[in-house]
Design a protein around this motif. Sequence first.
Motif, PDB file in Angstrom:
ATOM      1  N   ILE A  35      70.654 113.302  11.566  1.00  0.00           N
ATOM      2  CA  ILE A  35      69.444 112.522  11.832  1.00  0.00           C
ATOM      3  C   ILE A  35      69.722 111.391  12.828  1.00  0.00           C
ATOM      4  O   ILE A  35      68.892 111.106  13.690  1.00  0.00           O
ATOM      5  N   VAL A  36      70.916 110.781  12.748  1.00  0.00           N
ATOM      6  CA  VAL A  36      71.216 109.684  13.676  1.00  0.00           C
ATOM      7  C   VAL A  36      71.466 110.223  15.083  1.00  0.00           C
ATOM      8  O   VAL A  36      70.833 109.797  16.054  1.00  0.00           O
ATOM      9  N   VAL A  37      72.377 111.191  15.197  1.00  0.00           N
ATOM     10  CA  VAL A  37      72.686 111.735  16.520  1.00  0.00           C
ATOM     11  C   VAL A  37      71.484 112.491  17.076  1.00  0.00           C
ATOM     12  O   VAL A  37      71.056 112.272  18.215  1.00  0.00           O
ATOM     13  N   GLY A  38      70.901 113.369  16.242  1.00  0.00           N
ATOM     14  CA  GLY A  38      69.761 114.170  16.695  1.00  0.00           C
ATOM     15  C   GLY A  38      68.570 113.298  17.050  1.00  0.00           C
ATOM     16  O   GLY A  38      67.948 113.479  18.096  1.00  0.00           O
ATOM     17  N   GLY A  39      68.257 112.339  16.179  1.00  0.00           N
ATOM     18  CA  GLY A  39      67.113 111.463  16.441  1.00  0.00           C
ATOM     19  C   GLY A  39      67.297 110.672  17.718  1.00  0.00           C
ATOM     20  O   GLY A  39      66.346 110.501  18.499  1.00  0.00           O
ATOM     21  N   THR A  40      68.524 110.199  17.951  1.00  0.00           N
ATOM     22  CA  THR A  40      68.779 109.436  19.183  1.00  0.00           C
ATOM     23  C   THR A  40      68.590 110.333  20.400  1.00  0.00           C
ATOM     24  O   THR A  40      67.988 109.929  21.399  1.00  0.00           O
ATOM     25  N   ILE A  41      69.102 111.579  20.301  1.00  0.00           N
ATOM     26  CA  ILE A  41      68.936 112.507  21.433  1.00  0.00           C
ATOM     27  C   ILE A  41      67.464 112.822  21.657  1.00  0.00           C
ATOM     28  O   ILE A  41      66.982 112.808  22.796  1.00  0.00           O
ATOM     29  N   MET A  42      66.724 113.077  20.576  1.00  0.00           N
ATOM     30  CA  MET A  42      65.300 113.419  20.720  1.00  0.00           C
ATOM     31  C   MET A  42      64.533 112.263  21.379  1.00  0.00           C
ATOM     32  O   MET A  42      63.731 112.454  22.278  1.00  0.00           O
ATOM     33  N   SER A  43      64.788 111.054  20.886  1.00  0.00           N
ATOM     34  CA  SER A  43      64.119 109.883  21.447  1.00  0.00           C
ATOM     35  C   SER A  43      64.457 109.737  22.936  1.00  0.00           C
ATOM     36  O   SER A  43      63.596 109.395  23.751  1.00  0.00           O
ATOM     37  N   THR A  44      65.710 110.032  23.279  1.00  0.00           N
ATOM     38  CA  THR A  44      66.122 109.921  24.682  1.00  0.00           C
ATOM     39  C   THR A  44      65.457 111.000  25.523  1.00  0.00           C
ATOM     40  O   THR A  44      65.135 110.780  26.692  1.00  0.00           O
ATOM     41  N   LEU A  45      65.249 112.180  24.926  1.00  0.00           N
ATOM     42  CA  LEU A  45      64.564 113.253  25.660  1.00  0.00           C
ATOM     43  C   LEU A  45      63.115 112.866  25.968  1.00  0.00           C
ATOM     44  O   LEU A  45      62.583 113.211  27.026  1.00  0.00           O
ATOM     45  N   ILE A  46      62.489 112.158  25.023  1.00  0.00           N
ATOM     46  CA  ILE A  46      61.119 111.704  25.291  1.00  0.00           C
ATOM     47  C   ILE A  46      61.124 110.734  26.460  1.00  0.00           C
ATOM     48  O   ILE A  46      60.248 110.737  27.312  1.00  0.00           O
TER      49      ILE A  46
END
Lengths: 272, 272, 272, 272, 272
Positions: free
Chosen positions: E59-70
């Motif tokens: 959730i931390v790594v994935g969420g950070t990546i997802m937010s960065t993709l946005i």
Amino acid sequence: MQTDINLKDEFFESYRKRRLIKLDIATVIGIIGGFVLIIVSILLGSSISAFINIPGLLIVVGGTIMSTLIMQKLNVVLGAVKVAIKAFFDKSDSPDIIIKQIISLAEMTRKQGLLALENENVEHPYLAKGIRMAVDGMEPEEIIRTLKIEINSLVERHEAGHKIFKFMGTTAPAMGMIGTLIGLVQMLRTMSDPSTIGPSMAVALLTTFYGAVLAFLVFNPIAENLAGKTDQEKIVMNIILNGVDGIARGLHQSLIKDSLTSFLSQKKRNLR
Amino acid sequence: MQTDINLKDEFFESYRKRRLIKLDIATVIGIIGGFVLIIVSILLGSSISAFINIPGLLIVVGGTIMSTLIMQKLNVVLGAVKVAIKAFFDKSDSPDIIIKQIISLAEMTRKQGLLALENENVEHPYLAKGIRMAVDGMEPEEIIRTLKIEINSLVERHEAGHKIFKFMGTTAPAMGMIGTLIGLVQMLRTMSDPSTIGPSMAVALLTTFYGAVLAFLVFNPIAENLAGKTDQEKIVMNIILNGVDGIARGLHQSLIKDSLTSFLSQKKRNLR
Amino acid sequence: MQTDINLKDEFFESYRKRRLIKLDIATVIGIIGGFVLIIVSILLGSSISAFINIPGLLIVVGGTIMSTLIMQKLNVVLGAVKVAIKAFFDKSDSPDIIIKQIISLAEMTRKQGLLALENENVEHPYLAKGIRMAVDGMEPEEIIRTLKIEINSLVERHEAGHKIFKFMGTTAPAMGMIGTLIGLVQMLRTMSDPSTIGPSMAVALLTTFYGAVLAFLVFNPIAENLAGKTDQEKIVMNIILNGVDGIARGLHQSLIKDSLTSFLSQKKRNLR
Amino acid sequence: MQTDINLKDEFFESYRKRRLIKLDIATVIGIIGGFVLIIVSILLGSSISAFINIPGLLIVVGGTIMSTLIMQKLNVVLGAVKVAIKAFFDKSDSPDIIIKQIISLAEMTRKQGLLALENENVEHPYLAKGIRMAVDGMEPEEIIRTLKIEINSLVERHEAGHKIFKFMGTTAPAMGMIGTLIGLVQMLRTMSDPSTIGPSMAVALLTTFYGAVLAFLVFNPIAENLAGKTDQEKIVMNIILNGVDGIARGLHQSLIKDSLTSFLSQKKRNLR
Amino acid sequence: MQTDINLKDEFFESYRKRRLIKLDIATVIGIIGGFVLIIVSILLGSSISAFINIPGLLIVVGGTIMSTLIMQKLNVVLGAVKVAIKAFFDKSDSPDIIIKQIISLAEMTRKQGLLALENENVEHPYLAKGIRMAVDGMEPEEIIRTLKIEINSLVERHEAGHKIFKFMGTTAPAMGMIGTLIGLVQMLRTMSDPSTIGPSMAVALLTTFYGAVLAFLVFNPIAENLAGKTDQEKIVMNIILNGVDGIARGLHQSLIKDSLTSFLSQKKRNLR
């Protein structure tokens, strides 16, 4: 001469094609992926229903919207939805296509004079305005002044859009905290039965959770996305500004090319 | 020629109408809606009386006012109430009406000379000052210098107003925290009866709640609202600055129009 | 001519009167009122003695002073007390009185030449310096350059003062937290008797309380107060800069008036 | 003429004396006093050994150093120790001594011409460079350009130093929090015996304590101290820049004095 | 003359050698050392397995990546990995080698004219472009304008890279908090068995731990590292800009040297 025109036609074609508004796939992946991640990590420990609390959702979303309404005019806030949609599409102009077009226009100017540009079909409205002013015989300084106003005013208009999302990004967690405080106060006042403390506090924390998710998976990244798109548009407009200046001053196309490719990275320059 | 004058009369009429100070409906909805939302979400779990604590309210509101009095002169703080009222009204000038008027004045100047502007009834005080200086034969550079001072000094004066609300927006939560600390210390000192812990802590948390609500539903959005209104006024003043400069230098109205419409978005330009 | 001189005498009189340093009543009310508020809200729940903890006070006040000593030279830190006292007095020059005086000096220059200013008794040291340089026949550009250095260096000197209070405003809460951590660690280590937890924690929280009160009722508002006073002084100095420039270039007093009144709000202009 | 030379000798003498690097007594008092204060306030409640935790200290200090190594090159980080030592010494040049020297050099130039400066013994390297360029017959504009590069590049180099300490000031509390999280997780996993909770948590909190002390008693004030020293050096360099410009343009010493004393406060000006 | 050429050959040789991309040893030590420190301090209290929680990490790594993709386009985010690798290498050009080369080119220009530079083998692409434009006979102002665009556009491109890491540095702790909130809510809802509270909360806190470690040992220091490298590159480009300007204006090499060494620290200047 033929070759030149062919080249131009070819890139005009590709220009039109690329201008077709593209879905910004990363933004879509990011926002869907982010919510999927959170839902999955909830499902690993409990049902999703434990995280749904309509009043809590109302106070965070509603409070953020109300605070934003105080901050801005109604039409701007309503327009923000449209602005947010922009974040999902990529309709930026490719700098190298614009540079190619400017160089071809500069070449034409050197060969046939400024007036030859009059019948050119220039799609980019900002470039079209610059070319028209040059054809009208306006002084280069005057053209630059007008185009600079155009850049600054576009940036200011767009910044008003980013500001709304930045504001929402700081207001949503605050509304989440306000919701949690309401829940905590209500829980603490009636702390007779210790077994209810846990579940009450769980509900109270949900608004903080909503505020954080909204801020860090929606508002903040969208604000940054829009700011990045404005930066890109600004670069394209600065390229056009410099190109039109060169054309209006009658510079040789190779000089203009030198100046405009300076806006590109070393790699992109060599590729072309 | 008739048409021109008619056109002018028509927009002067609409100008006067639109200048009628309008209530900024979004701000009113936002502030009322925000408080209604919070009250409703309180009522879902308890009575509203559980959230009323007069001493707590006094320390947050009073402390914020006292801190603001240290920060600014008495008349400025008292004036802040008046400034806050500004946030509820929308008396900004429409950029396109100002542009139309400037273009009509530029046209008149080209036809009848600068002195013809002397008898024109220009309502906007900033535009009126610029025109008067041009009619008086001041150098364009001197006019620009004076009008720039005017813009900068207006922005600085307004910023002093925003600063008060920004300051209140950071001070209110701090005062809330101070109130909560007082409550916590008093509760912890006399922690003999565990059953009183909950209610005491509930009361202690209320000041944090007040501070957050005041900051995020009142002070911060009002500060941003005022900043946005200043930005708008600045754009109008920059349009006037550029227009007066063009008139004083005797430029053709179409050139002035090109320059001034650059301040507008693409869409607004086409509509007109 | 008589009237002019009378007018001048009259405002010189009022100038001298107003220059008498006034107590900044708002600052005094704010700081006393703030502490009264906090003391009253403490007394509502307990005796004031429960909030007095000399070692805690020492670590917050002492720690903040020590940290500030690391940050700045001894004489600057000692001077900060003097700077803080400035926040309680209002000795700013009224912009409109300065403008009146400049206009009267400009009028005299037009009638009797620059040298006539030599015997004028100009109280404001910055205006006096500007006039003296103009009388000495220095080039307007050179005068402006020197006066701009004067403004920038005054602002920089004052900013060094604000910075100390801003620094104290962020350091005091940190020292409060350090004090609370010390108390918490000591309490947690010897957590044998649960009945002592409450009172120990109450004492530990006091330093956080001291830090917040010092930061938000003393250091931060004083820092903002001083920054506001610097802004005011800067405006007066910019008015003088523009006025002296006009006088040195021999501009007509009405032109200078147009330029200088641009620094004032619309309302103040009409009142005069 | 004799008097002039005597005067000069006298201040050159005092210049040399004052240049002897002085210990910055405030910084030394601050850092020792700060730690004494914290140790005393610990001793009031427990032995100092309760606050010593080598692994905790290692993770905060080590983690901060590691993070700083990622941020900067090895030699810059090693150089930071040397930079930190600068904060303990005061080797700034006194602005009024520099001004006196420049005025005396300007006087000499007016009497004996620029070449007379060739044999002058100018100690300050920046002033020496400026004088040498003037003697070499470089254009004033070119001299100013070169000296401005010198100022900007000194400021940039120094800022790289401040940045390391600012970075450490934000990283140390974060490392403290990471340490506390490790301790908390370990404590919570094995929460079988409630009597061990207190002491374990006390140990866990120590890293937060270390991080706060390092940030607010060491890194942050040193960063501010260095920034203040850079500001001081910048003022001296700007005085020299203006002085050399005046000398190169052959201005009269009284004019140069007017310009340079503008950098000083009113009080310091009168004292001299 | 021979000596000159030999000197040049010698530094060209060393230039080529030093250009060999070097591993930035500090960055490697920092990142490995930081993680070793954390692992060791975990092992002192428990096994490492207690700190591994795959869903939390996701959730931390994935969420950070997802937010960065946005926030950014897909190719920019993918490119960020490449940008991060830059932080581990040091391929910056040594300013003094560039200065030596420019001085030698200036000397050649004075002796043999600008055209003699045509056959010079200049490795640095930015210097090469400047020299080529000078050889082509472009006006110095035009060259400066083009090179300034080049600097600004490089800085802007690099800043887009830093921004991603800064964004990740603020998003990772937020994602950690979101993960902890999910864990807390799930724990609090089913708080039937008090013995499970501790372990559940330990797991909930792990995401906060992951977020803090990622932000303060990876994202933030890398963002600062890249910003520092951009500053360095900017200095080199400004040296080249000034040097090419001097060469194009035909200044003497000693003048150019005076100007360019101003970019270096006093010590580095003397060493050479």
